[in-house]
Design an enzyme around this catalytic site. Structure first.
Site, PDB file in Angstrom:
ATOM      1  N   GLN A 283       0.851  -1.195   0.000  1.00  0.00           N
ATOM      2  CA  GLN A 283       0.000   0.000   0.000  1.00  0.00           C
ATOM      3  C   GLN A 283       0.875   1.228   0.000  1.00  0.00           C
ATOM      4  OE1 GLN A 283      -2.744   0.245   3.284  1.00  0.00           O
ATOM      5  NE2 GLN A 283      -3.835  -1.574   2.601  1.00  0.00           N
TER       6      GLN A 283
ATOM      7  N   SER B 271       5.926   6.336  -1.816  1.00  0.00           N
ATOM      8  CA  SER B 271       7.170   5.788  -2.385  1.00  0.00           C
ATOM      9  C   SER B 271       8.154   5.313  -1.324  1.00  0.00           C
ATOM     10  CB  SER B 271       7.870   6.831  -3.283  1.00  0.00           C
ATOM     11  OG  SER B 271       6.932   7.388  -4.180  1.00  0.00           O
ATOM     12  N   ARG B 272       7.603   4.955  -0.166  1.00  0.00           N
ATOM     13  CA  ARG B 272       8.439   4.454   0.947  1.00  0.00           C
ATOM     14  C   ARG B 272       9.439   5.495   1.468  1.00  0.00           C
ATOM     15  NH1 ARG B 272       4.667   1.455   0.946  1.00  0.00           N
ATOM     16  NH2 ARG B 272       4.704  -0.792   0.689  1.00  0.00           N
ATOM     17  N   LEU B 273       9.170   6.775   1.161  1.00  0.00           N
ATOM     18  CA  LEU B 273      10.059   7.833   1.663  1.00  0.00           C
ATOM     19  C   LEU B 273       9.455   8.396   2.958  1.00  0.00           C
ATOM     20  CD1 LEU B 273      11.124   9.525  -1.699  1.00  0.00           C
ATOM     21  CD2 LEU B 273      12.412   7.917  -0.280  1.00  0.00           C
TER      22      LEU B 273
END
Ligand SMILES: Cc1cc2nc3c(=O)[nH]c(=O)nc-3n(C[C@H](O)[C@H](O)[C@H](O)COP(=O)(O)O)c2cc1C
Length: 215
Positions: free
Chosen positions: A10, A191-193
């Protein structure tokens, strides 16, 4: 496994953290996040994963419920002779992980655990429902038992014994307070940032140091 776990993912986009959001002291921010988790009706908002270390140096975790946050310390209750209790008697270093998936947030606390006073444990024990007080008296938490019947028999006998009386707190059951030394706030981002802010307590100058960590 039939389901392809690699496809389960997600994007996290519910919030963000800026350095200007971060107070000098992390505890009011923790309280704010906990209140927001309660208000958002997340599942078990006070549930916290407790990590301890055995005398052999092996880590283990289990969930408990946070029962108080006072004087900057996190309080939970358990059996002092349980696995976690025997770990803490040998090594008071502890981790507490709060995970609020619905808010895409987690907070990781590391610190030192010590027992709360007998008076504080007594006061909290008396607020527990009758059956939970009986359960605390008869369960040799974390020890092997033969079957469920064994514990049910003990429960019924103990419940009959205390009927109409104030159930006494057993001396092997009580609270731990955790003095935090490290608190990380994590907010999921696209974006997993993700945003991560770490507070580290410096005893030398009695204040918290703040750093942003890479996701
Ligand atoms: C949501 C949830 C809340 C729990 N709350 C407590 C608690 O407050 N105190 C407790 O001793 N165990 C609680 N438990 C049970 C513990 O996870 C664990 O099984 C027990 O404390 C024994 O752990 P140990 O053998 O590692 O010491 C809870 C479990 C769940 C899933």
């Amino acid at each position: 496994m039939k389901i392809n776990l690699a496809n389960i993912r997600q994007e996290y986009a519910k919030g963000g953290l800026k350095v200007s959001d971060m107070p000098d002291n992390p505890l009011p921010l923790f309280e704010k996040w906990l209140n927001e988790a309660i208000e958002a009706q997340t599942a078990e908002p006070t549930a916290v994963l407790v990590g301890t270390v055995s005398p052999e140096g092996t880590p283990s975790t289990r969930t408990v419920l946070l029962k108080a946050l006072r004087e900057g310390k996190f309080v939970f209750y358990t059996n002092y002779e349980s696995r976690k209790g025997t770990h803490l008697a040998n090594n008071p270093h502890i981790s507490l992980s709060f995970v609020w998936h619905e808010l895409e947030r987690q907070v990781h606390v590391e610190g030192i655990a010590s027992k709360v006073s007998a008076q504080e444990s007594d006061a909290y024990f008396q607020t527990r429902p009758y059956k939970s007080r009986i359960g605390a008296r008869i369960s040799p938490q974390s020890r092997p038992i033969a079957n469920r019947m064994e514990i049910m028999r003990k429960f019924v006998a103990e419940a009959a014994r205390w009927l109409g009386k104030e159930v006494e707190r057993p001396s092997n059951w009580g609270g731990y307070e955790v003095e935090p030394l490290r608190i990380e706030f994590w907010q999921g981002r696209p974006s997993r940032l993700h945003d991560r802010f770490l507070y580290t307590f410096s005893a030398q100058d009695n204040s918290w140091k703040l750093e942003r960590l890479a996701p």
